[in-house]
Structures are given as structure tokens and as C-alpha cells.
Enzyme design. Sequence first.
Site, PDB file in Angstrom:
ATOM      1  N   ILE A 151       0.817  -1.209   0.000  1.00  0.00           N
ATOM      2  CA  ILE A 151       0.000   0.000   0.000  1.00  0.00           C
ATOM      3  C   ILE A 151       0.854   1.265   0.000  1.00  0.00           C
ATOM      4  CG2 ILE A 151      -0.155   0.216   2.534  1.00  0.00           C
ATOM      5  CD1 ILE A 151      -3.221   0.842   2.038  1.00  0.00           C
ATOM      6  N   LYS A 152       2.124   1.142   0.402  1.00  0.00           N
ATOM      7  CA  LYS A 152       2.994   2.308   0.521  1.00  0.00           C
ATOM      8  C   LYS A 152       3.315   2.954  -0.834  1.00  0.00           C
ATOM      9  CE  LYS A 152       3.754   1.961   5.042  1.00  0.00           C
ATOM     10  NZ  LYS A 152       3.465   3.003   6.013  1.00  0.00           N
ATOM     11  N   ASP A 153       3.084   2.212  -1.933  1.00  0.00           N
ATOM     12  CA  ASP A 153       3.300   2.813  -3.259  1.00  0.00           C
ATOM     13  C   ASP A 153       2.472   4.074  -3.420  1.00  0.00           C
ATOM     14  OD1 ASP A 153       4.830   0.600  -3.754  1.00  0.00           O
ATOM     15  OD2 ASP A 153       3.527  -0.256  -5.291  1.00  0.00           O
TER      16      ASP A 153
ATOM     17  N   ALA B 248       3.995   7.009  -1.362  1.00  0.00           N
ATOM     18  CA  ALA B 248       5.354   7.332  -1.802  1.00  0.00           C
ATOM     19  C   ALA B 248       5.314   8.269  -3.014  1.00  0.00           C
ATOM     20  CB  ALA B 248       6.119   6.055  -2.140  1.00  0.00           C
TER      21      ALA B 248
END
Length: 453
Positions: free
Chosen positions: A42-44, A47
Site C-alpha cells: 500500500i505504501k506505493d 510514496a
Amino acid sequence: MWYNNILETIGNTPLVKLNNITSAIPATVLAKIETTNPGNSIKDRMAVKMIEDAEKSGVLKPGGTIIEGTSGNTGMGLAMAAIIKGYKCIFTTTDKQSKEKVDALRAFGAEVIVCPTNVDPEDPRSYYTVSSRLEREVPNSWKPNQYDNLSNSMAHYEQTGPEIWEQTEGKITHLVVGVGTGGTISGAGKYLKEQNPNIKVWGIDTYGSVFKKYKETGILDKNEIYPYITEGIGEDFLPQNVNFDVIDLFEKVTDKDAALMTREIARKEGIFAGNSAGSAIAGLLQLKDKLKPEDVVVVIFHDHGSRYMGKMYNEDWLRERGFLKDKKLTARTILAKQSNHEVVTLDCEKTITEAINVMKTLSISQLPITQQGMVVGKVTESNILESLLENPSLKSSAVREIMTASLPFVDLNTSIDKISAMINKDNSAVLVEDEQGKFGIITQYDIIEAISG
């Protein structure tokens, strides 16, 4: 149709109904599978959002270096975006993070600096402090600071929240999220509560983290802080992205329950998810009495199981921490089958003649050698023979003159497979220290005896 670059494939992740692992929960439980993002987490989302906002504001300039403290997933998203946009990356992380995460960051060309976990955030060795120091020292650099950069939660307000609302056709009643930086739960939770103020937002915390007590008392209790194994959730400070007004409650989950549940998700649902998904499902099961049959619960599955192959998906790793107790033979069960597992040792100042006499009297072929009670080496029949053939006068010398490296030590929970692999031409046995501090020894013969029953 095609995409212009990999960043355009971020988002629109599937929502999948869980059927087996949540059978005890009287509600519909849906998992938001964030592993389908190109960086497998999910960090995409955040970021790319942090980078784009920094570009717009001018703090991130062409050819710059992105420096961030990350447990791995944010770093992956940043590294991926940096490749497309022409930036360099330096990441600091902690020594509790899985090797797979660090290797993945390096595969994307990032420089990774591993820092100790068990230090305060303000300590000069902490991964927060090291990343801040590097930002000051490296020319044309920018630190996203995912914890306090509100572009993090904004990404989920703009993307994750609306996706969940649309995919559930507005029927969602509960959002369950493991809380680390707080961006996912705060951003998605804020959007969903704007659509329906009755939606409950539950944060999953871990023991050793400060979130739950702070939510309930308003006190940041340093006594709550201690090292923990669970990855991706919990903190020892309060990130600005954690919006406590949006989160209705926190539930703590133990390291053991989180690790074992991570494996159960794969085995019962066929979904290969990471450690924080295990925490979230374990926490939801603890809260099941708060749910009704008509409720629709969405749980975020943050990242992919491939990042935890050396940990939660490794049985020896689980046994070494006492998390897994199954029928597989371990050092403990092998010792239990021995009539007397206490080992005879010899002090390093005793003579080689004394070593020969002990071995002859007890009919043993090897002796652990100690110094002030600590095992420091070993002697075997063969290396005594070789030494005396070369120099017969050595018989009266101290045994330390001919001892070789100590037999390896294993934990009581070490599996028979691992022990067997450690026994070879250099090590004819392994040593084990039991709960009373007594040494045991396991030879190949002991393993054969244990297997044959």
C-alpha cells in the site's frame, strides 16, 4: 491499452471476501489486497504522492537524492518512483526488518543503512536520526518523513478511501487497519467518515507501542515502549499522520498471534500477505463480539508475504521464538528422550592424559572444554590421536593446547532438520543449554534414536 510507466498501475486494488479464517466473526469481512500494487504494498500510493507534492512545492529538485527512514515498503515505493523520475535514494532501516525487505530495496539501486532497533528515536544511532543527519550532509537531498508528511494521509484520503467506498457500494460499517505511520487509517478513515459518520475505524496496535494507551488516556507512556517483533505497525512516538480523532479504538495484538495468523491467512484463504495483515485479522478476531451479522468490515492487507520468508513463513524462526509448538522433533524433545542428557565437560587447564581417562571411563568420543564454566572448545578422540602421534610428550600438556573450535550451540526449540544440517565432519554433535543452565549434547545417533521412536 497500455500504461506510460509502472507508477500508473498503482491503486484500484481488489476487495476480496474472506471465508474461512473469519468464520467465527458474525459479519462480512473483506480484505483490501494492496499486494497487487507494483511494489507489492500500500505504501506505493503515498510514496508517489509525497514525491509529487515535493516536486510541486520545489523542495525536491531534479537529480536530487531522496533520504528516508523506512521499514522497507515505503522505500520500495520511493525507489520505484525515483527510477522513473530520475532521483537517487538512500534509506535507513532497523535491524529487526526482514532481510528480504532490505535486499529488495538494494535491488532497486537504493543504498540501505541498517541501524539498531533498541534505541530511542532521538539516539544518534536510530534510523530516524541517521536519516535526518544524512539529509543535512548530502547536497540536493530531500527527506519525505513519511511519519509527519501529511501527503501520506492525503494519498489515502484521495485514493484508498474512495476506492473502498465505491467497491462496497457505501455498505462498509468498519475499517480495520494496522497503524504505523498512521497515513492509511487516518486518510481512508477520514474520507469514509465524511461519507457516513457511523462508520467505525479500528486501529491495530502491538505490545511495545504507545498508540492504544495514548488514545485511551492522552498519555504518552515511555513505560509502554519495549522492543517487539511485529513489523509495519506500532511506534514509540506519535507521528503527525496518526489522527486520533478519526480512530475510534485501538486493539493490541501479541507478536506470536500476529506471526501465526499471518501464516493462517495463506493456508486458509490462499492470500500471501505480510505480518501486518496477520496482526489486523488477529485483532479483528479479538473484537468479534462488537460486530453484528449485517456489518461489512474492510481489513487492509498492506504488503506481500514474500518479504517475510525468513521470518513468519520460516518454521525454524518461529520455533526459536517459542511461537510454534507442533509435533515436529526439536532439541527439547530429543533431550527428553535421553536417559541422562547432562554433558560431562573438562576444564581447559586439565591435561590431555586426564581427557583420555575421562573419555575411556565414560566411553565417549568427544569432550566439550570449558574455561570458568563457559564452553570454549572441544577435543575428540581423533584430534588427541593426531596430536600424540605428532608429539607424544604432549600427554602432560593442558588440553587447551590441542582443543579445536567448540561444538555449535542450538536453542531448545531448534528443529531436528536444522540440527541434522549442523552435524558434519567438523561438528560431530551440537550442544544445548536447558532451562536450568545445564548442557546437553545431541549426536547423529541421538537424532536416529529420536526418529525411530
